[in-house]
Design a protein around this motif. Structure first.
Motif, PDB file in Angstrom:
ATOM      1  N   ILE A  51       4.948  10.404  -6.552  1.00  0.00           N
ATOM      2  CA  ILE A  51       5.950  10.455  -7.561  1.00  0.00           C
ATOM      3  C   ILE A  51       5.630  10.820  -8.843  1.00  0.00           C
ATOM      4  O   ILE A  51       5.947  11.760  -9.468  1.00  0.00           O
ATOM      5  CB  ILE A  51       7.256   9.612  -7.556  1.00  0.00           C
ATOM      6  CG1 ILE A  51       7.804   9.276  -6.433  1.00  0.00           C
ATOM      7  CG2 ILE A  51       8.241   9.412  -8.748  1.00  0.00           C
ATOM      8  CD1 ILE A  51       8.900   8.019  -6.131  1.00  0.00           C
ATOM      9  N   VAL A  52       4.491  10.097  -9.231  1.00  0.00           N
ATOM     10  CA  VAL A  52       4.042  10.304 -10.753  1.00  0.00           C
ATOM     11  C   VAL A  52       3.332  11.608 -10.905  1.00  0.00           C
ATOM     12  O   VAL A  52       3.485  12.429 -11.708  1.00  0.00           O
ATOM     13  CB  VAL A  52       3.029   9.169 -10.876  1.00  0.00           C
ATOM     14  CG1 VAL A  52       2.290   9.443 -12.188  1.00  0.00           C
ATOM     15  CG2 VAL A  52       3.777   7.867 -11.180  1.00  0.00           C
ATOM     16  N   LEU A  53       2.369  11.966  -9.756  1.00  0.00           N
ATOM     17  CA  LEU A  53       1.867  13.334  -9.797  1.00  0.00           C
ATOM     18  C   LEU A  53       2.955  14.538  -9.785  1.00  0.00           C
ATOM     19  O   LEU A  53       2.757  15.573 -10.372  1.00  0.00           O
ATOM     20  CB  LEU A  53       1.094  13.478  -8.167  1.00  0.00           C
ATOM     21  CG  LEU A  53      -0.058  12.939  -8.346  1.00  0.00           C
ATOM     22  CD1 LEU A  53      -0.958  13.089  -6.827  1.00  0.00           C
ATOM     23  CD2 LEU A  53      -1.101  13.401  -9.304  1.00  0.00           C
ATOM     24  N   GLY A  54       4.129  14.409  -9.050  1.00  0.00           N
ATOM     25  CA  GLY A  54       5.313  15.078  -9.124  1.00  0.00           C
ATOM     26  C   GLY A  54       5.771  15.408 -10.335  1.00  0.00           C
ATOM     27  O   GLY A  54       6.192  16.439 -10.985  1.00  0.00           O
ATOM     28  N   LEU A  55       6.087  14.402 -10.970  1.00  0.00           N
ATOM     29  CA  LEU A  55       6.367  14.219 -12.408  1.00  0.00           C
ATOM     30  C   LEU A  55       5.516  14.956 -13.467  1.00  0.00           C
ATOM     31  O   LEU A  55       5.608  15.689 -14.426  1.00  0.00           O
ATOM     32  CB  LEU A  55       6.528  12.913 -13.176  1.00  0.00           C
ATOM     33  CG  LEU A  55       7.901  12.314 -12.467  1.00  0.00           C
ATOM     34  CD1 LEU A  55       7.987  10.861 -12.859  1.00  0.00           C
ATOM     35  CD2 LEU A  55       9.262  13.232 -12.511  1.00  0.00           C
ATOM     36  N   ALA A  56       4.041  14.618 -13.196  1.00  0.00           N
ATOM     37  CA  ALA A  56       2.813  15.123 -13.912  1.00  0.00           C
ATOM     38  C   ALA A  56       2.695  16.716 -13.997  1.00  0.00           C
ATOM     39  O   ALA A  56       2.588  17.209 -14.732  1.00  0.00           O
ATOM     40  CB  ALA A  56       1.595  14.388 -13.454  1.00  0.00           C
ATOM     41  N   VAL A  57       3.323  17.111 -12.590  1.00  0.00           N
ATOM     42  CA  VAL A  57       3.209  18.740 -12.838  1.00  0.00           C
ATOM     43  C   VAL A  57       3.903  19.337 -14.010  1.00  0.00           C
ATOM     44  O   VAL A  57       3.367  20.136 -14.616  1.00  0.00           O
ATOM     45  CB  VAL A  57       3.749  19.051 -11.422  1.00  0.00           C
ATOM     46  CG1 VAL A  57       3.658  20.716 -11.193  1.00  0.00           C
ATOM     47  CG2 VAL A  57       3.001  18.615 -10.131  1.00  0.00           C
ATOM     48  N   ASN A  58       5.318  18.961 -13.873  1.00  0.00           N
ATOM     49  CA  ASN A  58       6.002  19.283 -15.249  1.00  0.00           C
ATOM     50  C   ASN A  58       5.378  19.169 -16.619  1.00  0.00           C
ATOM     51  O   ASN A  58       5.739  19.940 -17.686  1.00  0.00           O
ATOM     52  CB  ASN A  58       7.321  19.040 -15.047  1.00  0.00           C
ATOM     53  CG  ASN A  58       8.024  19.953 -14.048  1.00  0.00           C
ATOM     54  OD1 ASN A  58       8.049  21.102 -13.717  1.00  0.00           O
ATOM     55  ND2 ASN A  58       9.109  18.891 -13.228  1.00  0.00           N
ATOM     56  N   LEU A 116       0.932  -1.264   0.101  1.00  0.00           N
ATOM     57  CA  LEU A 116       0.191  -0.066  -0.121  1.00  0.00           C
ATOM     58  C   LEU A 116       0.905   1.285  -0.024  1.00  0.00           C
ATOM     59  O   LEU A 116       0.530   2.035  -0.877  1.00  0.00           O
ATOM     60  CB  LEU A 116      -0.823  -0.003   1.214  1.00  0.00           C
ATOM     61  CG  LEU A 116      -2.191   0.928   1.177  1.00  0.00           C
ATOM     62  CD1 LEU A 116      -2.988   0.607   0.154  1.00  0.00           C
ATOM     63  CD2 LEU A 116      -2.816   0.951   2.454  1.00  0.00           C
ATOM     64  N   LEU A 117       1.760   1.427   0.745  1.00  0.00           N
ATOM     65  CA  LEU A 117       2.807   2.385   1.072  1.00  0.00           C
ATOM     66  C   LEU A 117       3.571   2.571  -0.218  1.00  0.00           C
ATOM     67  O   LEU A 117       3.525   3.657  -0.854  1.00  0.00           O
ATOM     68  CB  LEU A 117       3.747   2.253   2.129  1.00  0.00           C
ATOM     69  CG  LEU A 117       3.400   2.742   3.627  1.00  0.00           C
ATOM     70  CD1 LEU A 117       4.374   2.281   4.367  1.00  0.00           C
ATOM     71  CD2 LEU A 117       3.371   4.020   3.461  1.00  0.00           C
ATOM     72  N   GLY A 118       3.886   1.437  -1.030  1.00  0.00           N
ATOM     73  CA  GLY A 118       4.517   1.413  -2.207  1.00  0.00           C
ATOM     74  C   GLY A 118       3.760   2.126  -3.209  1.00  0.00           C
ATOM     75  O   GLY A 118       4.245   3.018  -4.001  1.00  0.00           O
ATOM     76  N   ILE A 119       2.573   1.763  -3.255  1.00  0.00           N
ATOM     77  CA  ILE A 119       1.481   2.367  -4.377  1.00  0.00           C
ATOM     78  C   ILE A 119       1.184   3.927  -4.261  1.00  0.00           C
ATOM     79  O   ILE A 119       1.513   4.713  -4.896  1.00  0.00           O
ATOM     80  CB  ILE A 119       0.213   1.880  -4.308  1.00  0.00           C
ATOM     81  CG1 ILE A 119       0.276   0.333  -4.714  1.00  0.00           C
ATOM     82  CG2 ILE A 119      -0.732   2.337  -4.994  1.00  0.00           C
ATOM     83  CD1 ILE A 119      -0.772  -0.625  -4.680  1.00  0.00           C
ATOM     84  N   VAL A 120       1.418   4.398  -2.874  1.00  0.00           N
ATOM     85  CA  VAL A 120       1.127   5.632  -2.535  1.00  0.00           C
ATOM     86  C   VAL A 120       2.271   6.552  -2.932  1.00  0.00           C
ATOM     87  O   VAL A 120       2.051   7.592  -3.477  1.00  0.00           O
ATOM     88  CB  VAL A 120       0.751   5.864  -0.949  1.00  0.00           C
ATOM     89  CG1 VAL A 120       0.777   7.308  -0.325  1.00  0.00           C
ATOM     90  CG2 VAL A 120      -0.579   5.281  -0.725  1.00  0.00           C
ATOM     91  N   ILE A 121       3.367   5.952  -2.511  1.00  0.00           N
ATOM     92  CA  ILE A 121       4.703   6.629  -2.887  1.00  0.00           C
ATOM     93  C   ILE A 121       4.893   7.040  -4.420  1.00  0.00           C
ATOM     94  O   ILE A 121       5.102   7.791  -4.870  1.00  0.00           O
ATOM     95  CB  ILE A 121       5.856   6.158  -2.260  1.00  0.00           C
ATOM     96  CG1 ILE A 121       5.902   6.140  -0.792  1.00  0.00           C
ATOM     97  CG2 ILE A 121       7.275   6.537  -2.916  1.00  0.00           C
ATOM     98  CD1 ILE A 121       6.944   5.113  -0.173  1.00  0.00           C
ATOM     99  N   LEU A 122       4.356   5.689  -5.073  1.00  0.00           N
ATOM    100  CA  LEU A 122       4.585   5.899  -6.595  1.00  0.00           C
ATOM    101  C   LEU A 122       3.519   7.179  -7.242  1.00  0.00           C
ATOM    102  O   LEU A 122       3.827   7.617  -7.892  1.00  0.00           O
ATOM    103  CB  LEU A 122       3.876   4.362  -7.118  1.00  0.00           C
ATOM    104  CG  LEU A 122       4.366   3.914  -8.691  1.00  0.00           C
ATOM    105  CD1 LEU A 122       5.893   4.027  -8.807  1.00  0.00           C
ATOM    106  CD2 LEU A 122       3.566   3.080  -9.135  1.00  0.00           C
ATOM    107  N   ILE A 123       2.254   6.700  -6.462  1.00  0.00           N
ATOM    108  CA  ILE A 123       1.427   7.882  -6.977  1.00  0.00           C
ATOM    109  C   ILE A 123       1.882   9.409  -6.693  1.00  0.00           C
ATOM    110  O   ILE A 123       1.917  10.042  -7.750  1.00  0.00           O
ATOM    111  CB  ILE A 123       0.030   7.788  -6.513  1.00  0.00           C
ATOM    112  CG1 ILE A 123      -0.615   6.197  -6.982  1.00  0.00           C
ATOM    113  CG2 ILE A 123      -0.902   8.743  -6.628  1.00  0.00           C
ATOM    114  CD1 ILE A 123      -2.084   6.039  -6.218  1.00  0.00           C
TER     115      ILE A 123
END
Lengths: 149, 287
Positions: free
Chosen positions: B39-46, B30-37
């Protein structure tokens, strides 16, 4: 922060208390099952006993309510996300059903056999009809026959 | 058939398992998925920010801008700063925004670039500036953030949620309003390179507007050594950084041959209003 500490305490208490209670319960279940080995409880509707040999027939039942601990509820909640066998609930149901059977046998006393045994399960408590299991009731019932040997 | 009573040797209904292990595996997953999301959101910003049109940005900003307009007071300060920014925008920058200044009474020495071309200027900042050039540099610096769309990146992962909710549910929906309410604009953060770019933009703009770049570094040099640094916004992040910014601005001015000349003083009306309203902390300076 306080929420997290309370949560961790609940998990730890749930795990320790729950595991101890479960071990003790299983020890007691095994001991009593051994004691009642000679009183069979079967699902058949009846035996071919001649009617005059059956001295008494009475309904016997036993029910047990077992609650799940916080840790196991947590574990089952996590399982709800990923899917799969909810292993943490298995012992809960197993204990409730065996305890109900034992109580039924206790009620039967000196009967020869208990026929037509059924086991039913229901959840009780305020969370019963909502998500998650609060506690679980298992009821076992059957007909205890005392046969002249 | 003879009935032989015996106890079952193993329990088929209970899986022999370690619940602790299961707990850690599931929790870890669960934590892994949350961290992944995350990170992906962080990349999605740019990825998302360059594709947000100014129009969509205005729509996104609508829910929280309305409450801000209601708080605006019709003051000399507000008119003056608005006129200054209109002048900069009209003559030099021509950014695709209609800039709107909101002056807020607060001791905070800062200005904020909000989505949709809304710039918040705190009175604490107005109290500190001594010349029009200095104020123009600060405003142009904020406009530089708009030019590079840093103000959207500064919102971080929230901008992804805002874009999605505006797209899916429209700007007036409850979801968009809820997302907007969850934002804390004051926590906007810019990287050092974003600040440098905005500084350079501001320098160019000032040179265009006044024909010289006097007053650009005034603001950075006013760092009061004894005062609580927490009161200072992103203009004075830290001492060494300020030194770097000043020397960087001077280097560019030298390289590009920008001139220095006399600073234009603030209008008398603004000076008077500054004297009559000492920077008292007001509790509800910002929603």
């Amino acid at each position: 922060m306080y929420d997290l500490i309370i949560f961790l305490i609940l998990i730890a208490v749930g795990y320790i208390a729950g595991t101890l209670a479960e071990k003790r319960h299983y020890r007691s279940i095994r001991k009593r099952e051994n004691a009642f080995l000679n009183l069979p409880a079967v699902t058949m509707k009846g035996f071919d006993y001649p009617a005059e040999k059956v001295r008494s027939a009475k309904m016997v039942y036993g029910s047990a309510v077992i609650s799940i601990d916080y840790f196991k509820r947590m574990l089952a909640g996590l399982r709800n996300i990923f899917g799969g066998t909810v292993k943490s609930y298995e012992t809960l149901i197993d204990r409730a059903r065996r305890e109900a059977l034992l109580r039924m046998k206790e009620m039967a006393g000196s009967a020869t056999v208990i026929v037509n045994v059924r086991i039913e399960t229901s959840t009780i408590g305020k969370r019963a009809n909502k998500k998650g299991v609060g506690c679980l009731e298992a009821i076992a019932y059957g007909t205890a026959l005392t046969v002249e040997g | 058939m003879k009935y032989t009573p015996r106890q079952a040797e193993s329990n088929v209904n209970v899986t022999p398992t370690s619940p602790i292990r299961e707990f850690f595996v599931l929790m870890g997953g669960l934590l892994g998925i949350v961290i992944l999301i995350y990170i992906v959101l962080g990349l999605a910003v740019n990825l998302i920010v360059p594709h947000i049109s100014v129009d969509l940005e205005k729509k996104m900003a609508a829910p929280f801008i309305r409450s801000m307009n209601a708080q605006d007071a019709d003051t000399t300060c507000q008119h003056y700063v608005q006129a200054l920014i209109d002048d900069l925008q009209g003559r030099c920058t021509a950014l695709p925004y209609h800039f709107q200044v909101h002056v807020r009474k607060a001791p905070t020495i800062n200005a904020l670039a909000l989505p949709g071309g809304h710039i918040i200027v705190f009175t604490g900042l107005l109290d500190k500036v001594t010349s029009e050039n200095e104020l123009a540099f600060i405003l142009a610096h904020e406009m530089g953030h708009y030019a590079h769309r840093d103000h959207l990146r500064g919102l971080g992962r929230a901008v992804v949620f805002m874009t999605i909710s505006t797209f899916l549910f429209g700007p007036e929906s409850g979801v968009s309003r809820m997302v907007a309410r969850g934002l804390s604009m004051t926590e906007m953060s810019f990287s050092r390179s974003q600040e440098t770019q905005a500084d350079e933009f501001a320098l160019e703009t000032l040179n265009c507007a006044y024909g010289h770049v006097a007053g650009t570094t005034d603001f950075f040099e006013k760092i009061p050594r004894e005062q609580d640094p927490g009161r200072f916004g992103h203009y004075f992040a830290s001492h060494p950084e300020n030194r770097l910014r000043i020397s960087h601005l001077r280097d560019i001015s030298r390289d590009r041959g920008f001139k220095l000349a006399d600073r234009k003083p603030l209008p008398e009306a603004i000076k008077r209003s500054k004297d009559s309203t000492p920077g008292k902390p007001s509790p509800s300076a910002y929603p």
